[in-house]
Design an enzyme around this catalytic site. Structure first.
Site, PDB file in Angstrom:
ATOM      1  N   ASP A  13      70.722  69.629  34.568  1.00 16.34           N
ATOM      2  CA  ASP A  13      69.890  70.052  33.356  1.00 16.34           C
ATOM      3  C   ASP A  13      68.368  69.690  33.588  1.00 16.34           C
ATOM      4  OD1 ASP A  13      72.198  70.938  32.048  1.00 16.34           O
ATOM      5  OD2 ASP A  13      72.569  69.072  31.440  1.00 16.34           O
ATOM      6  N   LYS A  16      66.605  73.508  36.596  1.00 18.28           N
ATOM      7  CA  LYS A  16      66.537  74.338  37.889  1.00 18.28           C
ATOM      8  C   LYS A  16      66.449  75.640  37.920  1.00 18.28           C
ATOM      9  CE  LYS A  16      70.786  72.226  38.778  1.00 18.28           C
ATOM     10  NZ  LYS A  16      70.814  71.314  37.833  1.00 18.28           N
ATOM     11  N   ASN A  38      80.769  76.008  34.954  1.00 23.76           N
ATOM     12  CA  ASN A  38      80.209  74.791  34.124  1.00 23.76           C
ATOM     13  C   ASN A  38      78.811  74.517  33.986  1.00 23.76           C
ATOM     14  OD1 ASN A  38      80.012  74.531  36.862  1.00 23.76           O
ATOM     15  ND2 ASN A  38      80.671  72.421  37.118  1.00 23.76           N
ATOM     16  N   ALA A  39      78.175  75.204  34.842  1.00 22.27           N
ATOM     17  CA  ALA A  39      76.481  75.344  34.939  1.00 22.27           C
ATOM     18  C   ALA A  39      76.152  76.195  33.831  1.00 22.27           C
ATOM     19  CB  ALA A  39      76.045  75.808  36.311  1.00 22.27           C
ATOM     20  N   GLY A  40      74.927  76.132  33.323  1.00 17.15           N
ATOM     21  CA  GLY A  40      74.501  76.882  32.320  1.00 17.15           C
ATOM     22  C   GLY A  40      72.866  76.969  32.713  1.00 17.15           C
ATOM     23  N   HIS A  41      72.506  78.123  33.371  1.00 18.67           N
ATOM     24  CA  HIS A  41      71.110  78.152  33.864  1.00 18.67           C
ATOM     25  C   HIS A  41      70.264  78.936  32.876  1.00 18.67           C
ATOM     26  CE1 HIS A  41      72.246  76.795  38.228  1.00 18.67           C
ATOM     27  NE2 HIS A  41      72.074  75.689  37.369  1.00 18.67           N
ATOM     28  N   GLN A 223      74.490  71.522  38.772  1.00 16.65           N
ATOM     29  CA  GLN A 223      74.563  69.891  38.304  1.00 16.65           C
ATOM     30  C   GLN A 223      73.509  69.276  39.209  1.00 16.65           C
ATOM     31  OE1 GLN A 223      77.941  71.698  39.197  1.00 16.65           O
ATOM     32  NE2 GLN A 223      77.775  72.516  37.468  1.00 16.65           N
ATOM     33  N   PRO A 303      75.026  68.021  22.383  1.00 15.41           N
ATOM     34  CA  PRO A 303      73.719  67.197  22.478  1.00 15.41           C
ATOM     35  C   PRO A 303      73.732  66.448  23.653  1.00 15.41           C
ATOM     36  CG  PRO A 303      74.989  66.143  20.453  1.00 15.41           C
ATOM     37  CD  PRO A 303      75.806  67.451  21.039  1.00 15.41           C
ATOM     38  N   ARG A 304      72.701  66.482  24.527  1.00 14.87           N
ATOM     39  CA  ARG A 304      72.534  65.732  25.663  1.00 14.87           C
ATOM     40  C   ARG A 304      72.134  64.251  25.269  1.00 14.87           C
ATOM     41  NH1 ARG A 304      69.478  70.717  28.425  1.00 14.87           N
ATOM     42  NH2 ARG A 304      71.340  71.863  28.752  1.00 14.87           N
ATOM     43  N   LYS A 330      59.407  69.792  32.604  1.00 15.45           N
ATOM     44  CA  LYS A 330      59.439  69.600  31.174  1.00 15.45           C
ATOM     45  C   LYS A 330      58.437  68.336  31.029  1.00 15.45           C
ATOM     46  CE  LYS A 330      63.442  71.065  29.007  1.00 15.45           C
ATOM     47  NZ  LYS A 330      64.745  70.861  28.127  1.00 15.45           N
ATOM     48  N   ASP A 332      55.677  68.341  29.490  1.00 16.33           N
ATOM     49  CA  ASP A 332      55.250  68.614  28.291  1.00 16.33           C
ATOM     50  C   ASP A 332      55.901  68.093  26.786  1.00 16.33           C
ATOM     51  OD1 ASP A 332      57.098  70.756  29.147  1.00 16.33           O
ATOM     52  OD2 ASP A 332      57.059  71.439  26.923  1.00 16.33           O
ATOM     53  N   SER A 410      56.172  71.945  35.668  1.00 18.90           N
ATOM     54  CA  SER A 410      56.579  72.927  34.645  1.00 18.90           C
ATOM     55  C   SER A 410      55.980  72.178  33.459  1.00 18.90           C
ATOM     56  CB  SER A 410      58.026  73.178  34.630  1.00 18.90           C
ATOM     57  OG  SER A 410      58.448  73.784  33.579  1.00 18.90           O
ATOM     58  N   GLY A 412      56.513  74.141  30.291  1.00 19.47           N
ATOM     59  CA  GLY A 412      56.950  74.745  29.005  1.00 19.47           C
ATOM     60  C   GLY A 412      58.119  75.911  29.674  1.00 19.47           C
TER      61      GLY A 412
END
Ligand code: IMP
Length: 422
Positions: A13, A16, A38-41, A223, A303-304, A330, A332, A410, A412
């Site tokens: 997370d 990527k 399992n990944a969520g891009h 991951q 929640p992470r 991230k 920002d 990055s 935003g």
């Protein structure tokens, strides 16, 4: 660029997907090489949010070819869902997606076993319940079913009978559960075959030819380093090699084919699921990072856990992956913190550790340094010079401490909220 690998440097997370989307613009072929759904891009383009679990997010670029490599464990139902969702948005997938005939399938029983094993163990991992561990276990046990097996109906039925008889016995004896019906699973797999058979190829050969043809290849990791089955915080890890070795075994490419290895690094750290996390902040700052950073799992919605930047894990990541540069994401989210903590290293019983330990137990204590924060919203900044002084100092501190170039920053979620540094 001819062959670039993108690797998560923390617990996943790291942002990527956005970076992969960014680098995809300069690539011809984008390859997933390990893990599964399992990944969520998540990629945001023009304000529209796209979430990918299996198909490389490069598919959003209409002129790119995407490959799912042999190292991936592929859930056929999930794949078809993703293809449908993408095509619904008017993006044609058709012949732009190749799937390795040597990738392993995730079948309904893998997902059930993922749940049952989690429920029955004392040290829960907090898996995504996508069947990842059970599918890789079957691969190692040599009872897995590979994507190429679906092309021969008789062989497929034979392979399934072999694996399923074992699974059904375990279900009955260990969990008192009803058996799976092989006919139903076969139907599901045949549906996948009927729709995708034109996309199943020997991707290892395809990629080697692409290298010879001087195509530009982007390998997208899922991951992060601390979730690697060998190098992560075992047993609280995923079941694949998320570090550079996975990019090679999961594609069949040679180490000599790789030019650049870019580590994606969030400006703070998050972790989803159980397991050690030395710089976790369980107080107000952690909650604020979660809120501001939208830190909720894109696969499970969980929640992470949030905490501070950790130099020790970054040194480790640089070392085991041979990182050639970092992309910092991230930044920002840190706006508005008066002080920003960074773990310079770890201590055990007052003794400084010189490396990221193979086994992390509770006595590890991060040694923090504090940097001054900044108040300004930096999401409109498009150069290093445009950042407030303290944000520049933070980036410089990371770059100098780790002695590695930061190639991109990055600020935003949108493609536009990015600038090149080096
Ligand atoms: P599994 O990969 O579903 O077996 O989960 C094993 C561990 O890896 C759990 O702690 C998950 O939360 C974590 N994990 C798996 N995939 C991701 C990801 O894409 N991002 C962050 N954590 C992940």
């Amino acid at each position: 660029m001819s062959c670039v690998v993108i690797i998560g440097t923390q617990w996943g997370d790291e942002g990527k997907a956005k970076m992969i989307d960014y680098f995809s613009a300069g690539a011809d072929i984008i390859v997933r090489y390990q893990g599964g759904a399992n990944a969520g891009h998540t990629v945001v383009t023009g304000g529209v949010k796209h979430v990918f679990h299996l198909i490389p997010s490069g598919i959003l670029h209409p002129d790119k070819v995407c490959v799912i490599g042999n190292g991936v464990v592929l859930d056929p139902e999930q794949l078809l869902e993703e293809v449908d969702a993408i095509e619904k948005q008017g993006i044609e997938v058709g012949s732009r997606l190749f799937i390795s005939d040597a990738a392993h399938l995730i079948l309904p029983y893998h997902k059930l076993f993922d749940e049952l094993v989690e429920e029955s163990r004392a040290d829960r991992i907090g898996t995504t319940k996508r069947g990842i561990g059970p599918a890789y276990s079957d691969k190692a046990l040599r009872i897995g079913i590979r994507v190429g097996d679906v092309l021969n109906d008789e062989y497929l039925a034979e392979r399934l009978a072999c694996g399923l008889s074992m699974k059904n016995r375990q279900l009955a004896q260990m969990y008192d559960r009803a058996p799976f019906d092989s006919a139903k699973i076969l139907d599901q797999v045949r549906n996948f075959r009927d729709r995708m058979k034109g996309n199943i190829i020997n991707t290892q050969y395809y990629l080697h030819r692409a290298v010879l043809q001087k195509k530009k290849i982007l390998l997208e990791g899922a991951q992060g380093v601390a979730l690697d089955i060998d190098h992560g915080t075992y047993p609280f890890v995923t079941s694949s090699n998320t570090t550079i070795g996975g990019a090679l075994t999961g594609t069949g490419l040679s180490p000599f084919n790789i030019d650049k290895i870019i580590g994606i690094t969030k400006a703070y750290v998050t972790r989803v699921g159980e397991g050690p996390f030395p710089t976790e902040d369980e107080g107000d700052d952690g909650a604020r990072l979660r809120e501001k950073g939208g830190e909720f799992g894109s696969t499970t919605g969980r929640p992470r856990r949030c905490g501070w930047f950790d130099m020790e894990i970054m040194r480790y990541s640089k070392r085991v992956n041979g990182l050639t540069s970092l992309a910092l994401t991230k930044l920002d989210v840190l706006s508005g913190f008066k002080k920003i903590k960074v773990a310079a290293g770890y201590e055990i019983d007052g003794r400084r550790l010189e490396y990221f330990p193979s086994s992390m137990h509770h006595r590890i204590r991060p040694v923090y340094e504090e940097l001054d924060g900044w108040d300004e919203d930096i999401s409109a900044c498009r150069s290093f010079e445009a950042l407030p002084l303290n944000a520049r100092s933070y980036v410089d501190y990371i770059r100098k401490t780790l002695d590695i170039p930061i190639s991109i920053v990055s600020v935003g979620p949108d493609r536009e909220n990015t600038f090149i540094l080096e």
